[in-house]
Design a protein around this motif. Structure first.
Motif, short mmCIF file in Angstrom:
data_model
loop_
_atom_site.label_atom_id
_atom_site.label_comp_id
_atom_site.label_asym_id
_atom_site.label_seq_id
_atom_site.Cartn_x
_atom_site.Cartn_y
_atom_site.Cartn_z
N VAL A 23 1.02 -1.27 -0.03
CA VAL A 23 -0.06 0.01 -0.08
C VAL A 23 0.94 1.15 0.09
CG1 VAL A 23 -1.69 1.35 1.29
CG2 VAL A 23 -1.94 -1.36 1.25
N PHE A 24 1.89 1.05 1.07
CA PHE A 24 2.74 2.33 0.98
C PHE A 24 3.74 2.74 -0.29
CE2 PHE A 24 1.85 2.32 5.41
CZ PHE A 24 1.60 3.74 5.51
N PHE A 25 3.99 1.31 -1.07
CA PHE A 25 4.70 1.59 -2.21
C PHE A 25 3.81 2.12 -3.33
CE2 PHE A 25 6.07 -0.37 -6.21
CZ PHE A 25 7.43 -0.10 -6.26
N LEU A 26 2.64 1.76 -3.32
CA LEU A 26 1.79 2.36 -4.26
C LEU A 26 1.80 3.85 -4.31
CD1 LEU A 26 -1.59 0.23 -4.56
CD2 LEU A 26 0.26 0.54 -6.03
N GLY A 27 2.22 4.50 -3.13
CA GLY A 27 2.25 5.84 -2.86
C GLY A 27 3.29 6.53 -3.64
N LEU A 28 4.52 5.59 -3.56
CA LEU A 28 5.62 6.03 -4.30
C LEU A 28 5.29 5.93 -5.99
CD1 LEU A 28 8.51 4.18 -2.35
CD2 LEU A 28 7.97 6.52 -2.23
N VAL A 29 4.72 4.84 -6.27
CA VAL A 29 4.25 4.50 -7.76
C VAL A 29 3.64 5.88 -8.01
CG1 VAL A 29 2.88 3.29 -9.30
CG2 VAL A 29 4.26 2.21 -7.41
N ILE A 30 2.47 6.22 -7.30
CA ILE A 30 1.77 7.20 -7.82
C ILE A 30 2.42 8.85 -7.78
CG2 ILE A 30 -0.23 8.99 -7.01
CD1 ILE A 30 -1.51 6.50 -5.70
N ARG A 31 3.21 8.78 -7.06
CA ARG A 31 4.32 10.05 -7.26
C ARG A 31 5.35 10.05 -8.05
NH1 ARG A 31 4.02 12.72 -2.00
NH2 ARG A 31 3.07 11.30 -0.32
N TRP A 58 5.52 7.86 -11.16
CA TRP A 58 5.53 6.79 -12.07
C TRP A 58 5.75 7.52 -13.46
CZ3 TRP A 58 2.10 8.05 -16.19
CH2 TRP A 58 1.07 8.93 -15.75
N ARG A 59 5.18 8.75 -13.56
CA ARG A 59 5.43 9.62 -14.63
C ARG A 59 6.99 9.87 -14.95
NH1 ARG A 59 3.36 12.76 -10.92
NH2 ARG A 59 1.17 12.28 -11.75
N TYR A 60 7.92 9.70 -14.05
CA TYR A 60 9.33 10.21 -14.41
C TYR A 60 10.11 8.74 -14.82
CZ TYR A 60 8.09 14.22 -11.33
OH TYR A 60 7.44 15.15 -10.96
N ASN A 61 9.39 7.77 -14.98
CA ASN A 61 10.06 6.37 -14.93
C ASN A 61 9.84 5.66 -16.39
OD1 ASN A 61 11.50 5.54 -12.55
ND2 ASN A 61 9.88 6.51 -11.75
N GLN A 99 17.72 3.28 -12.89
CA GLN A 99 16.63 3.72 -11.66
C GLN A 99 15.30 3.20 -12.43
OE1 GLN A 99 18.07 7.65 -11.30
NE2 GLN A 99 18.54 7.19 -8.97
N LYS A 100 15.13 3.71 -13.41
CA LYS A 100 13.69 3.32 -14.24
C LYS A 100 13.47 1.74 -14.02
CE LYS A 100 13.58 7.67 -16.91
NZ LYS A 100 13.61 8.39 -18.19
N LEU A 101 14.52 1.06 -14.71
CA LEU A 101 14.28 -0.30 -14.60
C LEU A 101 14.05 -0.93 -13.19
CD1 LEU A 101 16.80 -1.15 -17.37
CD2 LEU A 101 14.76 -1.22 -17.94
N LEU A 102 14.72 -0.39 -12.32
CA LEU A 102 14.54 -0.79 -11.02
C LEU A 102 13.20 -0.56 -10.49
CD1 LEU A 102 15.92 -1.90 -8.36
CD2 LEU A 102 16.48 0.54 -7.64
N TRP A 112 10.26 -0.55 -12.26
CA TRP A 112 9.32 -1.42 -12.89
C TRP A 112 9.63 -2.60 -12.51
CZ3 TRP A 112 5.39 1.13 -14.33
CH2 TRP A 112 5.72 2.26 -15.02
N THR A 113 10.99 -3.07 -11.96
CA THR A 113 11.18 -4.37 -11.43
C THR A 113 10.52 -4.60 -9.89
OG1 THR A 113 13.11 -4.61 -12.53
CG2 THR A 113 12.77 -6.17 -10.61
N LEU A 114 10.66 -3.32 -9.35
CA LEU A 114 9.98 -3.47 -8.15
C LEU A 114 8.66 -3.67 -7.95
CD1 LEU A 114 12.26 -0.73 -6.01
CD2 LEU A 114 12.55 -3.40 -6.03
N LEU A 115 8.01 -2.79 -8.94
CA LEU A 115 6.50 -2.81 -9.12
C LEU A 115 5.89 -4.16 -9.56
CD1 LEU A 115 3.79 -1.53 -8.94
CD2 LEU A 115 4.28 -0.74 -11.60
N VAL A 116 6.69 -4.99 -10.49
CA VAL A 116 6.17 -6.13 -10.79
C VAL A 116 6.42 -7.19 -9.75
CG1 VAL A 116 6.75 -8.22 -12.36
CG2 VAL A 116 6.81 -5.87 -13.26
#
Length: 217
Positions: free
Chosen positions: A65-73, A75-78, A112-115, A117-121
Protein backbone atom coordinates in the motif's frame (compact mmCIF):
# COMPACT_ATOMS: atom_id res chain seq x y z
CA UNK A 1 21.84 31.64 -6.04
CA UNK A 2 24.37 29.56 -7.99
CA UNK A 3 25.29 27.65 -4.82
CA UNK A 4 21.72 27.20 -3.62
CA UNK A 5 20.85 23.47 -3.29
CA UNK A 6 17.97 21.92 -5.20
CA UNK A 7 15.04 20.14 -3.58
CA UNK A 8 14.93 16.58 -4.89
CA UNK A 9 12.44 14.99 -2.49
CA UNK A 10 9.78 16.58 -0.31
CA UNK A 11 9.24 15.59 3.32
CA UNK A 12 6.16 13.55 2.35
CA UNK A 13 8.08 11.69 -0.36
CA UNK A 14 10.95 10.91 1.99
CA UNK A 15 8.59 9.72 4.72
CA UNK A 16 6.78 7.49 2.24
CA UNK A 17 10.11 6.02 1.08
CA UNK A 18 11.38 5.24 4.59
CA UNK A 19 8.09 3.66 5.67
CA UNK A 20 8.35 1.32 2.68
CA UNK A 21 12.00 0.62 3.52
CA UNK A 22 11.20 -0.26 7.15
CA UNK A 23 8.28 -2.47 6.14
CA UNK A 24 10.47 -4.15 3.51
CA UNK A 25 13.04 -5.18 6.11
CA UNK A 26 10.37 -6.36 8.55
CA UNK A 27 8.49 -8.34 5.90
CA UNK A 28 11.76 -9.67 4.49
CA UNK A 29 13.12 -10.90 7.82
CA UNK A 30 9.81 -12.47 8.82
CA UNK A 31 9.52 -14.06 5.38
CA UNK A 32 13.00 -15.56 5.67
CA UNK A 33 12.05 -16.97 9.08
CA UNK A 34 9.15 -18.80 7.45
CA UNK A 35 11.06 -19.78 4.32
CA UNK A 36 13.55 -22.28 5.77
CA UNK A 37 13.99 -23.99 9.16
CA UNK A 38 17.61 -22.81 9.32
CA UNK A 39 16.34 -19.23 9.41
CA UNK A 40 13.47 -19.80 11.84
CA UNK A 41 15.49 -18.13 14.62
CA UNK A 42 14.60 -14.82 12.97
CA UNK A 43 11.04 -15.35 14.20
CA UNK A 44 12.23 -14.34 17.68
CA UNK A 45 12.40 -10.76 16.35
CA UNK A 46 8.61 -10.84 16.01
CA UNK A 47 7.62 -12.72 19.16
CA UNK A 48 7.99 -16.30 17.94
CA UNK A 49 6.64 -18.48 15.15
CA UNK A 50 2.88 -17.89 15.57
CA UNK A 51 3.26 -14.12 15.72
CA UNK A 52 5.61 -14.18 12.72
CA UNK A 53 2.99 -16.08 10.68
CA UNK A 54 0.32 -13.61 11.74
CA UNK A 55 2.32 -10.42 11.19
CA UNK A 56 4.18 -11.27 7.97
CA UNK A 57 1.24 -11.01 5.53
CA UNK A 58 -0.08 -7.84 7.17
CA UNK A 59 3.34 -6.22 6.91
CA UNK A 60 3.49 -7.30 3.27
CA UNK A 61 0.13 -5.71 2.50
CA UNK A 62 1.16 -2.51 4.30
CA UNK A 63 4.40 -2.42 2.30
CA UNK A 64 2.45 -2.76 -0.95
CA UNK A 65 0.00 0.00 0.00
CA UNK A 66 2.75 2.46 0.90
CA UNK A 67 4.73 1.46 -2.19
CA UNK A 68 1.70 2.43 -4.26
CA UNK A 69 2.15 5.89 -2.78
CA UNK A 70 5.61 6.01 -4.35
CA UNK A 71 4.25 4.68 -7.64
CA UNK A 72 1.60 7.41 -7.75
CA UNK A 73 4.23 10.06 -7.00
CA UNK A 74 6.95 8.91 -9.40
CA UNK A 75 5.53 6.76 -12.22
CA UNK A 76 5.50 9.63 -14.71
CA UNK A 77 9.28 10.05 -14.36
CA UNK A 78 10.06 6.39 -15.05
CA UNK A 79 9.29 5.83 -18.73
CA UNK A 80 12.34 4.99 -20.85
CA UNK A 81 13.34 7.57 -23.47
CA UNK A 82 15.78 7.56 -26.38
CA UNK A 83 18.37 9.19 -24.12
CA UNK A 84 17.87 6.40 -21.59
CA UNK A 85 18.48 3.69 -24.18
CA UNK A 86 21.68 5.44 -25.28
CA UNK A 87 22.67 5.81 -21.61
CA UNK A 88 22.26 2.04 -21.15
CA UNK A 89 24.52 1.38 -24.12
CA UNK A 90 27.18 3.42 -22.35
CA UNK A 91 26.70 1.76 -18.96
CA UNK A 92 30.41 0.85 -18.88
CA UNK A 93 31.23 4.58 -18.80
CA UNK A 94 28.75 5.09 -15.97
CA UNK A 95 30.46 2.36 -13.96
CA UNK A 96 33.80 4.12 -14.54
CA UNK A 97 32.24 7.42 -13.41
CA UNK A 98 32.73 8.91 -16.88
CA UNK A 99 29.24 10.25 -17.56
CA UNK A 100 30.32 13.40 -19.39
CA UNK A 101 30.01 11.86 -22.87
CA UNK A 102 26.56 10.39 -22.26
CA UNK A 103 23.24 12.05 -23.10
CA UNK A 104 21.61 14.01 -20.25
CA UNK A 105 18.99 12.15 -18.23
CA UNK A 106 15.96 13.36 -16.33
CA UNK A 107 15.09 12.93 -12.67
CA UNK A 108 15.97 9.23 -12.92
CA UNK A 109 18.44 7.42 -15.13
CA UNK A 110 17.66 4.24 -17.06
CA UNK A 111 18.97 1.99 -14.30
CA UNK A 112 16.70 3.62 -11.74
CA UNK A 113 13.74 3.36 -14.10
CA UNK A 114 14.29 -0.34 -14.74
CA UNK A 115 14.58 -0.87 -10.99
CA UNK A 116 11.30 0.98 -10.46
CA UNK A 117 9.38 -1.30 -12.83
CA UNK A 118 11.12 -4.41 -11.47
CA UNK A 119 10.04 -3.48 -7.95
CA UNK A 120 6.48 -2.84 -9.09
CA UNK A 121 6.21 -6.22 -10.84
CA UNK A 122 7.70 -8.01 -7.82
CA UNK A 123 5.32 -6.24 -5.46
CA UNK A 124 2.32 -7.23 -7.58
CA UNK A 125 3.45 -10.87 -7.76
CA UNK A 126 4.06 -10.92 -4.01
CA UNK A 127 0.62 -9.47 -3.32
CA UNK A 128 -1.28 -11.88 -5.57
CA UNK A 129 0.71 -14.97 -4.56
CA UNK A 130 0.56 -13.91 -0.92
CA UNK A 131 -3.23 -13.84 -1.03
CA UNK A 132 -3.26 -17.34 -2.54
CA UNK A 133 -1.11 -18.81 0.23
CA UNK A 134 -2.59 -16.76 3.11
CA UNK A 135 -4.01 -19.70 5.05
CA UNK A 136 -5.94 -17.75 7.68
CA UNK A 137 -8.20 -16.01 5.17
CA UNK A 138 -7.86 -16.99 1.51
CA UNK A 139 -5.98 -20.23 0.81
CA UNK A 140 -9.12 -22.37 1.29
CA UNK A 141 -10.46 -20.79 -1.90
CA UNK A 142 -7.66 -22.35 -3.97
CA UNK A 143 -6.59 -25.87 -4.85
CA UNK A 144 -3.33 -27.39 -3.67
CA UNK A 145 -1.67 -26.91 -7.06
CA UNK A 146 -2.53 -23.19 -7.04
CA UNK A 147 -1.15 -22.88 -3.52
CA UNK A 148 2.09 -24.62 -4.51
CA UNK A 149 2.44 -22.38 -7.56
CA UNK A 150 1.67 -19.35 -5.40
CA UNK A 151 4.36 -20.35 -2.88
CA UNK A 152 6.90 -20.75 -5.68
CA UNK A 153 5.99 -17.41 -7.26
CA UNK A 154 6.15 -15.75 -3.84
CA UNK A 155 9.64 -17.11 -3.20
CA UNK A 156 10.96 -16.14 -6.65
CA UNK A 157 9.48 -12.63 -6.49
CA UNK A 158 10.84 -12.20 -2.98
CA UNK A 159 14.33 -13.24 -4.10
CA UNK A 160 14.28 -10.84 -7.06
CA UNK A 161 12.97 -8.05 -4.82
CA UNK A 162 15.74 -8.58 -2.24
CA UNK A 163 18.44 -8.64 -4.94
CA UNK A 164 17.00 -5.47 -6.50
CA UNK A 165 16.98 -3.66 -3.16
CA UNK A 166 20.61 -4.68 -2.56
CA UNK A 167 21.50 -3.10 -5.91
CA UNK A 168 19.43 -0.04 -4.98
CA UNK A 169 21.26 0.37 -1.65
CA UNK A 170 24.68 -0.19 -3.23
CA UNK A 171 24.01 2.38 -5.97
CA UNK A 172 22.75 4.89 -3.42
CA UNK A 173 25.97 4.54 -1.39
CA UNK A 174 28.21 4.43 -4.47
CA UNK A 175 26.86 7.71 -5.90
CA UNK A 176 27.72 10.18 -3.17
CA UNK A 177 24.86 12.50 -2.34
CA UNK A 178 22.07 10.06 -3.16
CA UNK A 179 21.52 8.88 0.41
CA UNK A 180 21.66 12.45 1.68
CA UNK A 181 18.93 13.41 -0.80
CA UNK A 182 16.60 10.84 0.73
CA UNK A 183 17.54 11.91 4.27
CA UNK A 184 17.18 15.69 4.05
CA UNK A 185 15.71 16.15 0.56
CA UNK A 186 18.32 18.45 -1.00
CA UNK A 187 21.14 17.96 -3.51
CA UNK A 188 23.87 20.30 -4.64
CA UNK A 189 23.66 21.90 -8.05
CA UNK A 190 26.92 20.22 -9.02
CA UNK A 191 25.45 16.80 -8.13
CA UNK A 192 22.28 17.44 -10.12
CA UNK A 193 24.22 18.80 -13.09
CA UNK A 194 26.56 15.79 -13.16
CA UNK A 195 24.10 12.94 -12.62
CA UNK A 196 20.76 14.29 -13.88
CA UNK A 197 21.57 17.15 -16.23
CA UNK A 198 18.19 17.20 -17.99
CA UNK A 199 16.31 17.34 -14.68
CA UNK A 200 18.73 20.03 -13.48
CA UNK A 201 17.93 22.19 -16.51
CA UNK A 202 14.20 21.67 -16.05
CA UNK A 203 14.39 22.72 -12.41
CA UNK A 204 16.76 25.66 -12.81
CA UNK A 205 15.75 26.61 -16.38
CA UNK A 206 19.45 26.93 -17.12
CA UNK A 207 20.44 26.63 -20.76
CA UNK A 208 23.05 23.97 -21.62
CA UNK A 209 26.55 25.11 -22.56
CA UNK A 210 28.08 24.38 -25.95
CA UNK A 211 30.08 21.49 -24.47
CA UNK A 212 26.90 20.00 -22.99
CA UNK A 213 25.24 20.25 -26.40
CA UNK A 214 28.22 18.53 -27.98
CA UNK A 215 29.25 21.68 -29.91
CA UNK A 216 32.97 22.34 -30.09
CA UNK A 217 33.99 26.00 -29.57
Amino acid sequence: MKDKPILRYTANERTNHWIVAILFFMAGLSGLALFHPALFWLSHLFGGGPWTRILHPFMGVAMFVFFLGLVIRFWRYNFLTANDRQWLRGIDKVLRNEEEGLPPVGKYNAGQKLLFWTLLVCMLVLLVSGVVIWRAYFSHWFGIESIRLGALAHAVAGFVLVMSIIVHIYAGIWIKGSVGAMLHGWVSRAWARKHHALWYRQVTREEPTDSQKGIKP
